[in-house]
Design a protein around this motif. Sequence first.
Motif, short mmCIF file in Angstrom:
data_model
loop_
_atom_site.label_atom_id
_atom_site.label_comp_id
_atom_site.label_asym_id
_atom_site.label_seq_id
_atom_site.Cartn_x
_atom_site.Cartn_y
_atom_site.Cartn_z
N THR A 127 3.59 2.47 5.36
CA THR A 127 2.76 3.64 5.14
C THR A 127 2.47 4.37 6.45
O THR A 127 2.47 3.78 7.52
CB THR A 127 1.42 3.27 4.48
N GLY A 128 2.23 5.68 6.32
CA GLY A 128 1.79 6.47 7.46
C GLY A 128 2.91 7.06 8.28
O GLY A 128 4.07 7.10 7.86
N SER A 129 2.56 7.54 9.47
CA SER A 129 3.49 8.23 10.34
C SER A 129 4.59 7.31 10.86
O SER A 129 4.41 6.09 10.97
CB SER A 129 2.75 8.85 11.53
N ASP A 130 5.73 7.92 11.21
CA ASP A 130 6.83 7.15 11.77
C ASP A 130 6.56 6.85 13.24
O ASP A 130 5.51 7.18 13.78
CB ASP A 130 8.16 7.88 11.56
N TYR A 131 7.55 6.22 13.90
CA TYR A 131 7.34 5.79 15.28
C TYR A 131 7.11 6.96 16.24
O TYR A 131 6.30 6.85 17.17
CB TYR A 131 8.54 4.95 15.75
N LEU A 132 7.77 8.10 16.01
CA LEU A 132 7.64 9.23 16.94
C LEU A 132 6.25 9.85 16.87
O LEU A 132 5.58 10.03 17.89
CB LEU A 132 8.71 10.28 16.64
N VAL A 326 -13.31 15.43 -2.55
CA VAL A 326 -12.43 16.21 -3.43
C VAL A 326 -12.00 15.39 -4.64
O VAL A 326 -10.99 15.66 -5.28
CB VAL A 326 -11.18 16.73 -2.67
N GLY A 327 -12.80 14.35 -4.95
CA GLY A 327 -12.58 13.58 -6.18
C GLY A 327 -11.58 12.46 -6.09
O GLY A 327 -11.19 11.90 -7.12
N ILE A 328 -11.15 12.10 -4.89
CA ILE A 328 -10.20 10.98 -4.74
C ILE A 328 -10.99 9.74 -4.34
O ILE A 328 -11.46 9.62 -3.20
CB ILE A 328 -9.12 11.29 -3.67
N GLU A 329 -11.16 8.81 -5.28
CA GLU A 329 -11.90 7.59 -5.00
C GLU A 329 -11.07 6.64 -4.14
O GLU A 329 -9.84 6.76 -4.05
CB GLU A 329 -12.33 6.91 -6.30
N TYR A 330 -11.72 5.67 -3.54
CA TYR A 330 -11.07 4.82 -2.55
C TYR A 330 -9.79 4.15 -3.05
O TYR A 330 -8.74 4.22 -2.38
CB TYR A 330 -12.07 3.77 -2.03
N PRO A 331 -9.80 3.47 -4.21
CA PRO A 331 -8.54 2.85 -4.68
C PRO A 331 -7.43 3.86 -4.90
O PRO A 331 -6.26 3.58 -4.61
CB PRO A 331 -8.95 2.17 -6.00
N ASP A 332 -7.79 5.06 -5.40
CA ASP A 332 -6.79 6.11 -5.61
C ASP A 332 -6.23 6.62 -4.29
O ASP A 332 -5.04 6.95 -4.19
CB ASP A 332 -7.40 7.27 -6.41
N LEU A 333 -7.08 6.67 -3.26
CA LEU A 333 -6.62 7.10 -1.94
C LEU A 333 -5.59 6.11 -1.39
O LEU A 333 -4.54 6.51 -0.87
CB LEU A 333 -7.81 7.21 -0.98
N CYS A 334 -5.89 4.82 -1.51
CA CYS A 334 -4.95 3.80 -1.03
C CYS A 334 -3.61 3.90 -1.76
O CYS A 334 -2.54 3.84 -1.13
CB CYS A 334 -5.54 2.40 -1.23
N GLU A 335 -3.66 4.08 -3.08
CA GLU A 335 -2.42 4.17 -3.85
C GLU A 335 -1.69 5.47 -3.55
O GLU A 335 -0.45 5.50 -3.52
CB GLU A 335 -2.73 4.06 -5.34
N LEU A 336 -2.43 6.55 -3.32
CA LEU A 336 -1.82 7.83 -2.96
C LEU A 336 -1.03 7.69 -1.66
O LEU A 336 0.11 8.17 -1.55
CB LEU A 336 -2.91 8.90 -2.81
N ILE A 337 -1.61 7.02 -0.68
CA ILE A 337 -0.94 6.79 0.60
C ILE A 337 0.33 5.97 0.39
O ILE A 337 1.39 6.26 0.97
CB ILE A 337 -1.90 6.09 1.59
N VAL A 338 0.25 4.94 -0.45
CA VAL A 338 1.42 4.11 -0.74
C VAL A 338 2.53 4.94 -1.39
O VAL A 338 3.69 4.90 -0.96
CB VAL A 338 1.02 2.93 -1.66
N ASN A 339 2.19 5.68 -2.43
CA ASN A 339 3.21 6.43 -3.17
C ASN A 339 3.87 7.52 -2.33
O ASN A 339 5.10 7.70 -2.38
CB ASN A 339 2.59 7.03 -4.44
N LYS A 340 3.07 8.25 -1.56
CA LYS A 340 3.64 9.31 -0.73
C LYS A 340 4.51 8.73 0.39
O LYS A 340 5.52 9.29 0.78
CB LYS A 340 2.54 10.21 -0.18
N SER A 341 4.08 7.58 0.93
CA SER A 341 4.86 6.93 1.98
C SER A 341 6.17 6.38 1.42
O SER A 341 7.23 6.53 2.05
CB SER A 341 4.04 5.80 2.62
N LEU A 342 6.11 5.77 0.25
CA LEU A 342 7.31 5.18 -0.35
C LEU A 342 8.33 6.26 -0.68
O LEU A 342 9.54 6.04 -0.52
CB LEU A 342 6.93 4.39 -1.60
N ALA A 343 7.86 7.42 -1.08
CA ALA A 343 8.76 8.52 -1.41
C ALA A 343 9.59 8.96 -0.20
O ALA A 343 10.72 9.42 -0.33
CB ALA A 343 7.96 9.71 -1.96
N ARG A 344 9.01 8.81 1.00
CA ARG A 344 9.72 9.17 2.23
C ARG A 344 10.93 8.27 2.47
O ARG A 344 11.90 8.67 3.09
CB ARG A 344 8.77 9.07 3.42
N PHE A 345 10.84 7.04 1.98
CA PHE A 345 11.94 6.10 2.19
C PHE A 345 12.96 6.12 1.06
O PHE A 345 13.94 5.41 1.10
CB PHE A 345 11.39 4.67 2.34
#
Length: 345
Positions: A127-132, A326-345
Amino acid sequence: MNITVLCGGLSGERDVSLTSGLMCAKALSKKGHEVFLLDVFMGTDFPPEKAFAERQDFSDVTSSIAADAPDLEEVKRLRGESPDGFFGKNVIDICKKSDIVFMALHGCNGEDGKIQATFDLLGIPYTGSDYLGSANAMNKGITRRLLIADGINMANGAHYTKNDYETGKTNEWSSFPCIVKPCCGGSSIGVSKAENKEEFEKALKNCFKYEDEAIVEEFISGREFSIGVIEGKALPVIEIIADGFYDYKNKYSGKTREVCPAEIDEETNKKLQAAAEKAFASLKLNIYARIDFILNSKNNEPYCLEANTLPGMTPASLLPQEARAVGIEYPDLCELIVNKSLARF
């Protein structure tokens, strides 16, 4: 989904990372994922082939952030075998068995791009930013050069090495008050405010206990704000109202007050959000980050302080508060980060 939550490590922000990791692990488990919580430095004796065979129960696991940064030499002693190698026992093998690794690390060897580069070579999604982007944002000297080149306000400042201090080059600095901070640190560890030459010398000496490079910047008086950014789009602005200097103790003592959305006029709000989005792009960040600013009381212009590529996910952390606005609860935020990161790969 099989998710390893990687936390701990060997930086001054180790305690913060352990707390972030535990919260993320609990949240992702509640969302139905198979989660393995793993200290990247300590490792585990748990067999990698059984890591996701049954769901872990995190309900009785606790973590807390001490008033002072951890003693890293003591952490090394606690691991025992091979204290000089960074990755603990079975860490890489368990990460390889994950669909994705949730990076709950903070500070060096976690937020600086080294692990991201290692995972890229091993084909491990994270998850998150790449090395650069991680390396750009972690080094405050590089951050300054990139943001200033793109027209983003930063305080007048200078970059000094420990050798500069020992040879007297730092004596050229003459603007007070000023802020002295480690070039690659986080959570305000090693950061000091100096009102005069004597305090400046003490601040440099303290800073160089943590690393060999320092950033010195003119102190800007004003209100402090932070803006989370997800995939280039700014979240609501949060204001940080500290009880005194916003150091490590104040960040995690519960004495600091945060207001989200910040009580500012719409023009100022848009100005801060636009600056955060521009900084996110300038540093070549991915997925999510948090950008910190001071709103200069003299001209009402935002001045960037730093960028955080793996923002804290503790109970006191800012990004979850902004997402909730903006209505994104903590568990949803964690899953959002996972899904958006996984899509990059």
